[in-house]
Write an enzyme that holds these catalytic residues in place. Sequence first.
Site, short mmCIF file in Angstrom:
data_model
loop_
_atom_site.label_atom_id
_atom_site.label_comp_id
_atom_site.label_asym_id
_atom_site.label_seq_id
_atom_site.Cartn_x
_atom_site.Cartn_y
_atom_site.Cartn_z
N ASN A 97 -20.76 -46.29 -65.37
CA ASN A 97 -22.17 -45.41 -65.70
C ASN A 97 -23.49 -45.58 -65.79
OD1 ASN A 97 -20.35 -43.58 -65.44
ND2 ASN A 97 -19.83 -42.86 -67.88
N ASP A 99 -26.61 -44.73 -67.62
CA ASP A 99 -26.69 -43.43 -68.11
C ASP A 99 -27.19 -44.60 -69.86
OD1 ASP A 99 -24.05 -41.77 -69.41
OD2 ASP A 99 -24.47 -43.83 -69.81
N HIS A 114 -22.94 -51.15 -62.39
CA HIS A 114 -23.46 -50.33 -61.46
C HIS A 114 -24.89 -50.15 -61.56
CE1 HIS A 114 -19.89 -47.68 -59.15
NE2 HIS A 114 -19.99 -49.46 -59.11
N CYS A 125 -41.89 -58.15 -55.42
CA CYS A 125 -42.03 -59.51 -56.25
C CYS A 125 -40.78 -59.24 -57.26
CB CYS A 125 -43.39 -59.49 -56.83
SG CYS A 125 -43.35 -58.83 -58.13
N THR A 184 -13.12 -41.18 -63.87
CA THR A 184 -13.78 -41.59 -62.92
C THR A 184 -12.34 -41.52 -61.53
OG1 THR A 184 -14.25 -43.11 -61.57
CG2 THR A 184 -12.77 -43.99 -63.41
#
Length: 237
Positions: A97, A99, A114, A125, A184
């Site tokens: 997640n 979040d 992730h 840059c 998941t």
Amino acid sequence: MSTLELVRGWLRDAHRIVALTGAGISAESGIPTFRGAGGLWREFRAEDLATPHAFARDPKLVWEWYDWRRGLVAAARPNAAHAALAARPDITLVTQNVDGLHTLAGSRGVLEVHGDLWTLRCVGCGAERSDRTVPLPELPPRCSVCGDLLRPGVVWFGESLPERTWSLASAAAEAADVFLVIGTSSLVHPAAGLAARAKAAANAKVVEVNLERSGAGADAFLEGRAGEVLPALLAGG
Ligand code: BV8
Ligand code: ZN
């Protein structure tokens, strides 16, 4: 003996416990999952928008999706499942997640394989900043250093995972006595492969907490909402 009691016994005997979480653990905080009902945004799927190609083609559209998600997450609070894991700092926490709700619940050293919704990174840059502004005043946001486009600090499909975070997560999985797979669908690799690696490398017991079995190949399946199962499973340390 119930499956819950059996798994509580495994956890009591374990020296090293790893938990992998996915969108399902944030569902009870009101964050739609990717592949469940309500997971769609307009007519798009995550695989359509969470890619470098989609961003190159239409950075404004991709940012509208992320700005919408940032707004949802900003209004969300961690739920009992996040709190149950935050009360167990002995458990190594790996999350797919982006979040930030595990950290908000008090978990420390969360391995966000992730990336993170709140980090903005310049495609030009490389300058990075954490920015919790919702909604963002301008889409796509621009780099204050060089003026180039900023992207969300998340891992898109086809992109490799952050090296150090991934190696820590892999090493933890390969040394685990018990590997918890929570909320998941076990569809997205390489994260979805961690349970199998835990089993192959350390003969770990894999325990799934989900509304329905995923392809995690669990030795024990605890059916139910994470916000109900985890407090019962993890209470008492
Ligand atoms: C990589 C961040 C290679 C962004 C995400 C073909 C072409 C290209 C790539 C591939 C391909 N085939 C395979 C791949 C690899 C690809 C992949 O796995 N694709 C899948 C779709 C087949 N993986 C990648 O591209 C990865 N990178 O492989 O790089 C490489 C290697 C070296 C060098 C260069 C490159 C990168 C993958 C990361 C993608 N980014 N997110 C963002 O969030 O915007 S993935 C996205 O899916 C999220 O991170 C999410 O966490 C993740 C997994 O989804 P889930 O979390 O499982 O959520 P889902 O909705 O699916 O399921 C929810 C579950 O919860 C359900 O089971 C439900 O029952 C349950 N549930 C619901 N409510 C509850 C609950 N459970 C408990 N309680 C509840 N209340
Ligand atoms: Zn820049």
